[in-house]
Design an enzyme around this catalytic site. Structure first.
Site, short mmCIF file in Angstrom:
data_model
loop_
_atom_site.label_atom_id
_atom_site.label_comp_id
_atom_site.label_asym_id
_atom_site.label_seq_id
_atom_site.Cartn_x
_atom_site.Cartn_y
_atom_site.Cartn_z
N ASP A 41 0.84 -1.19 0.00
CA ASP A 41 0.00 0.00 0.00
C ASP A 41 0.88 1.25 0.00
O ASP A 41 2.01 1.21 0.49
CB ASP A 41 -0.91 0.02 1.23
CG ASP A 41 -1.88 -1.14 1.25
OD1 ASP A 41 -2.30 -1.57 0.16
OD2 ASP A 41 -2.22 -1.62 2.35
N TYR A 69 6.48 -8.47 8.71
CA TYR A 69 6.11 -7.06 8.81
C TYR A 69 6.37 -6.54 10.22
O TYR A 69 6.23 -7.28 11.20
CB TYR A 69 4.63 -6.87 8.51
CG TYR A 69 4.20 -7.26 7.11
CD1 TYR A 69 4.13 -6.32 6.09
CD2 TYR A 69 3.84 -8.58 6.82
CE1 TYR A 69 3.73 -6.68 4.82
CE2 TYR A 69 3.45 -8.95 5.55
CZ TYR A 69 3.39 -7.99 4.55
OH TYR A 69 3.00 -8.35 3.29
N ASP A 83 -6.60 1.34 7.63
CA ASP A 83 -5.31 1.97 7.90
C ASP A 83 -5.50 3.48 7.98
O ASP A 83 -6.62 3.99 7.84
CB ASP A 83 -4.24 1.56 6.87
CG ASP A 83 -4.52 2.07 5.47
OD1 ASP A 83 -5.36 2.98 5.29
OD2 ASP A 83 -3.89 1.57 4.52
N ARG A 183 -3.65 -5.21 7.73
CA ARG A 183 -4.75 -4.28 8.04
C ARG A 183 -5.94 -5.03 8.63
O ARG A 183 -6.60 -4.54 9.55
CB ARG A 183 -5.18 -3.54 6.77
CG ARG A 183 -4.21 -2.49 6.29
CD ARG A 183 -4.77 -1.78 5.06
NE ARG A 183 -4.75 -2.61 3.86
CZ ARG A 183 -5.55 -2.45 2.81
NH1 ARG A 183 -6.47 -1.50 2.82
NH2 ARG A 183 -5.45 -3.22 1.76
#
Length: 292
Positions: A41, A69, A83, A183
């Site tokens: 993203d 992550y 987000d 997310r």
């Protein structure tokens, strides 16, 4: 046009789309045939694996690898995108919510789970991207899908205020299968805790064997990008099998290899040179993708 072939590991900057990174890499390398393995993203940063020329044929396989992550989850507020880039949809707050409760909730999202992806995503619904349907005002409900969260670790927890409510910012690291939406983990963790959640920061630290230690920043001023050769990186990504000269000749024509049993997708090498990806078919090996 360049005939360079290889893999580049980019440390994507915030605000750039993955498509913009690919476009910049095309200009740097002087070739149109550039792709990436796994979209990040615009808000997210970190590892974006780039394939150049013939190496683009590997990207679909690299997309299926394990990823890691580092993220910050804000509990107490929900957004349309799950987000910080999306419009606020609720602010129930996280007053009274403390670290022990968060730690107790995380195991429910670890291991093999069913996850409903974020509605604002690139998943196609009847041929149209889900995010395009959401932006057009449609209500989008995606089907749950199996994913694996190998590790979901909570680090620092920081109380604060945002949008006039008490929130709890939680720094986490996640190691997961391809297709896992961080997310959605933030959204679902918040829901389980009786409030809401969204991501305020996301950094991909690893895709398969490619970590940040091998990544290079690409920006508007970049004029060079190091490439890793397929001969070097393929053994890090796949099981390998050295073949003899006769089999190497057959592989160049994409022929079946009788009596060569494989346990799974395998990179076939001729004296260390990467020739092709083959997969098992009974007791034989058949081509998945030939690179010579």
């Amino acid at each position: 046009m360049t005939d360079s072939v290889g893999i580049a590991v980019v440390d994507k900057l915030p605000g750039w789309t993955s498509h913009q990174v690919v476009g910049r890499c095309r200009r740097i390398l002087g070739t149109r045939k550039v792709g990436h393995a796994g979209t990040l993203d615009p808000m997210a940063t970190g590892v974006l694996v780039i394939g150049v020329n013939r190496a683009t044929r590997l990207l679909g396989h690299l997309m299926l690898t394990e990823k890691e992550y580092a993220a910050t989850i804000r509990l107490g507020i929900t957004t349309v995108t799950d987000d910080a880039e999306g419009d606020l949809t609720g602010a129930p707050g996280a007053a009274g919510l403390e670290e022990p409760a968060v730690r107790a909730a995380i195991p429910a999202f670890t291991g093999d789970i069913l996850q409903i992806p974020t509605a604002v995503s690139a998943i196609k619904v009847d041929g149209k991207r889900a995010y395009a349907r959401v932006r057009a005002g449609e209500d989008v409900t995606l089907q749950s899908r199996p994913v694996t969260v190998h590790a979901f670790d909570l680090h620092e927890v920081r109380p604060g205020m945002a949008e006039g409510v008490h929130v709890l910012d939680c720094d986490v690291t996640v190691r997961c299968s391809s297709g896992t939406y961080i997310r959605a983990l933030a959204r679902d963790l918040g829901a389980r805790l009786g409030t809401g959640g969204h991501l305020t920061a996301l950094r991909r630290t690893r895709v398969g064997p490619f970590g940040l230690d091998r990544a290079h920043v690409v920006d508007a001023d970049s004029d060079a990008l190091p490439l890793l050769s397929l001969d070097d990186v393929v053994p890090e990504c796949f099981d390998t099998l050295e073949v003899d000269e006769r089999a190497a000749a057959a592989i160049r024509y994409g022929q079946r290899l009788p009596g060569v049993p494989l346990s799974g997708l395998t990179a076939l090498l001729d004296r260390g040179r990467f020739l092709a990806l083959y997969r098992p078919d009974g007791q034989d090996a058949v081509p998945e993708a030939v690179f010579v």
